[in-house]
Design a protein around this motif. Structure first.
Motif, PDB file in Angstrom:
ATOM      1  N   GLU A  48       0.823  -1.208   0.000  1.00 34.52           N
ATOM      2  CA  GLU A  48       0.000   0.000   0.000  1.00 34.52           C
ATOM      3  C   GLU A  48       0.859   1.261   0.000  1.00 34.52           C
ATOM      4  O   GLU A  48       0.574   2.223  -0.706  1.00 34.52           O
ATOM      5  CB  GLU A  48      -0.936   0.006   1.205  1.00 34.52           C
ATOM      6  CG  GLU A  48      -1.842   1.229   1.256  1.00 34.52           C
ATOM      7  CD  GLU A  48      -2.739   1.268   2.474  1.00 34.52           C
ATOM      8  OE1 GLU A  48      -2.873   2.358   3.067  1.00 34.52           O
ATOM      9  OE2 GLU A  48      -3.307   0.222   2.840  1.00 34.52           O
ATOM     10  N   ASP A  49       1.927   1.254   0.791  1.00 32.52           N
ATOM     11  CA  ASP A  49       2.786   2.441   0.879  1.00 32.52           C
ATOM     12  C   ASP A  49       3.476   2.730  -0.452  1.00 32.52           C
ATOM     13  O   ASP A  49       3.571   3.892  -0.866  1.00 32.52           O
ATOM     14  CB  ASP A  49       3.837   2.275   1.981  1.00 32.52           C
ATOM     15  CG  ASP A  49       3.242   2.402   3.378  1.00 32.52           C
ATOM     16  OD1 ASP A  49       2.124   2.940   3.507  1.00 32.52           O
ATOM     17  OD2 ASP A  49       3.903   1.965   4.340  1.00 32.52           O
ATOM     18  N   GLU A  50       3.950   1.690  -1.131  1.00 30.63           N
ATOM     19  CA  GLU A  50       4.583   1.886  -2.440  1.00 30.63           C
ATOM     20  C   GLU A  50       3.578   2.460  -3.437  1.00 30.63           C
ATOM     21  O   GLU A  50       3.884   3.381  -4.191  1.00 30.63           O
ATOM     22  CB  GLU A  50       5.115   0.549  -2.970  1.00 30.63           C
ATOM     23  CG  GLU A  50       6.326  -0.005  -2.267  1.00 30.63           C
ATOM     24  CD  GLU A  50       6.706  -1.375  -2.816  1.00 30.63           C
ATOM     25  OE1 GLU A  50       7.873  -1.533  -3.210  1.00 30.63           O
ATOM     26  OE2 GLU A  50       5.825  -2.266  -2.854  1.00 30.63           O
ATOM     27  N   LEU A  51       2.392   1.895  -3.411  1.00 30.86           N
ATOM     28  CA  LEU A  51       1.339   2.339  -4.319  1.00 30.86           C
ATOM     29  C   LEU A  51       0.975   3.800  -4.049  1.00 30.86           C
ATOM     30  O   LEU A  51       0.804   4.603  -4.980  1.00 30.86           O
ATOM     31  CB  LEU A  51       0.116   1.437  -4.138  1.00 30.86           C
ATOM     32  CG  LEU A  51      -0.895   1.334  -5.276  1.00 30.86           C
ATOM     33  CD1 LEU A  51      -0.239   0.852  -6.555  1.00 30.86           C
ATOM     34  CD2 LEU A  51      -2.030   0.392  -4.868  1.00 30.86           C
ATOM     35  N   TYR A  52       0.889   4.148  -2.775  1.00 31.08           N
ATOM     36  CA  TYR A  52       0.544   5.515  -2.385  1.00 31.08           C
ATOM     37  C   TYR A  52       1.614   6.517  -2.814  1.00 31.08           C
ATOM     38  O   TYR A  52       1.302   7.570  -3.381  1.00 31.08           O
ATOM     39  CB  TYR A  52       0.337   5.599  -0.869  1.00 31.08           C
ATOM     40  CG  TYR A  52       0.242   7.012  -0.356  1.00 31.08           C
ATOM     41  CD1 TYR A  52      -0.896   7.777  -0.576  1.00 31.08           C
ATOM     42  CD2 TYR A  52       1.304   7.593   0.341  1.00 31.08           C
ATOM     43  CE1 TYR A  52      -0.985   9.088  -0.122  1.00 31.08           C
ATOM     44  CE2 TYR A  52       1.230   8.898   0.796  1.00 31.08           C
ATOM     45  CZ  TYR A  52       0.084   9.638   0.564  1.00 31.08           C
ATOM     46  OH  TYR A  52       0.010  10.928   1.006  1.00 31.08           O
TER      47      TYR A  52
END
Length: 409
Positions: free
Chosen positions: A120-124
């Motif tokens: 999720e953090d990479e995507l964000y």
């Protein structure tokens, strides 16, 4: 307070309770030699320089020779994605169609596999970088779809990223559940199981967390049927979601008529549009949305905008920003395309990308026009001879300053 003075042309002024339709779109509401006052994050007042009265302000911006207009409203994007798809771009150059690439494991399913593997953090972080670039080039409201997850966990991950984006920036961000973007590999032999997953797992869980504004479906030959649209959209409506649907990108199969029956806010794509489809739209409040960037990139027909407008209908334009069929977030280019490829006048194109775009994503009470009390999300152009020059300079943006939430970026 901020005061912008000597505005050469102040565009899309006035009060709006519905999108502009037909001939209205070609009559640009604007004021020449204007001023505009910003109070904190809102438009406080505006008018002709001849009527400017003494007012205490903290900052004055001289816009001599420049045009001021609302920031663009991009009502259809897929901005949250894992990676770009340059290999498929090369495949299309070599002659493969979008459908052929999808049939051999590319397309949406390719994006889904990559997104499922990302945190999720990479995507964000990736999505935030893209979104900030959109804002710098004039986008002041944006809708973002899911549809590259295709599992409960990954669609949820996308929606949580969109929620984080909405709190990280000072523009309206709307979230659309497009789990019905493609049938995932695991359900190829049992598509009803995936429909059930969307209806009975995703929609109830995601709406309970208040993560979604709209429900969407790719209603198209080879993807989802009109009957499946009926099932999925009604499930979304039962949980308070407004429909915005993909229809008529490659074929006309009755999706527009069903979308109207389901009271869809918008029908998007419309590259293939029949007289029957146009007649149906005349009986509705559903807003047609053209996505010329997709037609340009895939080399498919363009939405017949002239037929739509000449029939007295409204029209919005948006980027369809995504890695497979429209990898550009530039609303400036879309406004140029609206004129060059859709044969819209500059006035029609600017209206379609501002106030009509705002209505197409349900944010017209907040933005999309120069209206007292709306968000001070504004574009100040470079010096230009008229607003006709905005789309004339295709592939470039004519922006000198962007004001977001009342602050100059």
């Amino acid at each position: 307070m901020k005061l912008i003075t000597n505005i050469y042309q102040l565009l899309v002024t006035g009060e709006y309770d519905k999108p502009l339709c037909g001939k209205e779109m070609g009559t640009m509401p604007y004021i020449e030699n204007a001023y505009l006052v910003i109070d904190e994050d809102r438009i406080y007042e505006y008018g002709s320089m001849d009527d400017l009265h003494p007012i205490a302000v903290d900052e004055v911006i001289d816009a001599t020779g420049q045009i001021v207009l609302p920031m663009w409203c991009d009502s259809h994007t897929h901005l949250v994605f894992a990676t770009t798809r340059e290999d498929e771009f090369v495949d299309r150059i070599k002659g493969l169609s979008y459908q052929e690439i999808a049939a051999r494991g590319g397309g949406i399913l390719n994006s889904a596999r990559k997104l499922q593997a990302m945190s999720e953090d990479e995507l964000y972080e990736d999505a935030l970088e893209r979104l900030l670039q959109c804002i710098k080039t004039g986008t002041g409201a944006i809708e973002i779809k899911t549809g590259y997850g295709l599992t409960v966990a990954s669609e949820l991950k996308m929606l949580r990223v969109i929620k984080r984006l909405s709190t990280a920036v000072d523009i309206p961000v709307k979230a659309t559940l497009l789990a019905a973007h493609a049938i995932p590999e695991r359900h190829k032999q049992n598509r009803e199981a995936y429909i059930d997953e969307i209806v009975n797992e995703m929609i109830p869980a995601f709406t309970k967390e208040s993560l979604v504004d709209f429900i969407d479906i790719f209603c198209e030959t080879g993807y989802f049927t009109v009957s499946e649209m009926d099932t999925i959209v009604n499930a979304g409506k039962a949980h308070g979601l407004k429909p915005k649907v993909h229809v008529n990108q490659f074929t006309s199969i009755g999706g527009i008529q069903k979308a109207i029956e389901l009271e869809a806010l918008t029908v998007d794509h419309l590259e293939e549009l029949t007289e029957k489809d146009i007649d149906a739209l005349k009986t509705s409040n559903t807003i047609p949305v053209a996505l010329p960037g997709c037609s340009f990139f895939l080399n498919i027909p363009y939405t017949p905008a002239r037929k739509i407008i000449d029939a007295g209908l409204s029209l919005a334009v948006a980027t369809d920003y995504n890695p497979g069929s429209s990898p550009s977030s530039s609303m400036n280019f879309i406004v140029s395309q609206a004129c060059i490829n859709l044969k819209m006048t500059p006035a029609e194109a600017i209206v379609a990308a501002t106030i009509n775009g705002a209505f197409a994503m349900d944010v017209a009470k907040e933005t999309g026009s120069i209206t007292k009390g709306k968000k001070a999300n504004l574009i100040i152009t470079k010096p230009l001879p008229s607003y006709n020059a905005i789309p004339y300079h295709f592939g470039q943006h004519q922006i000198d300053k962007v004001i977001v939430n009342g602050e100059v970026l």
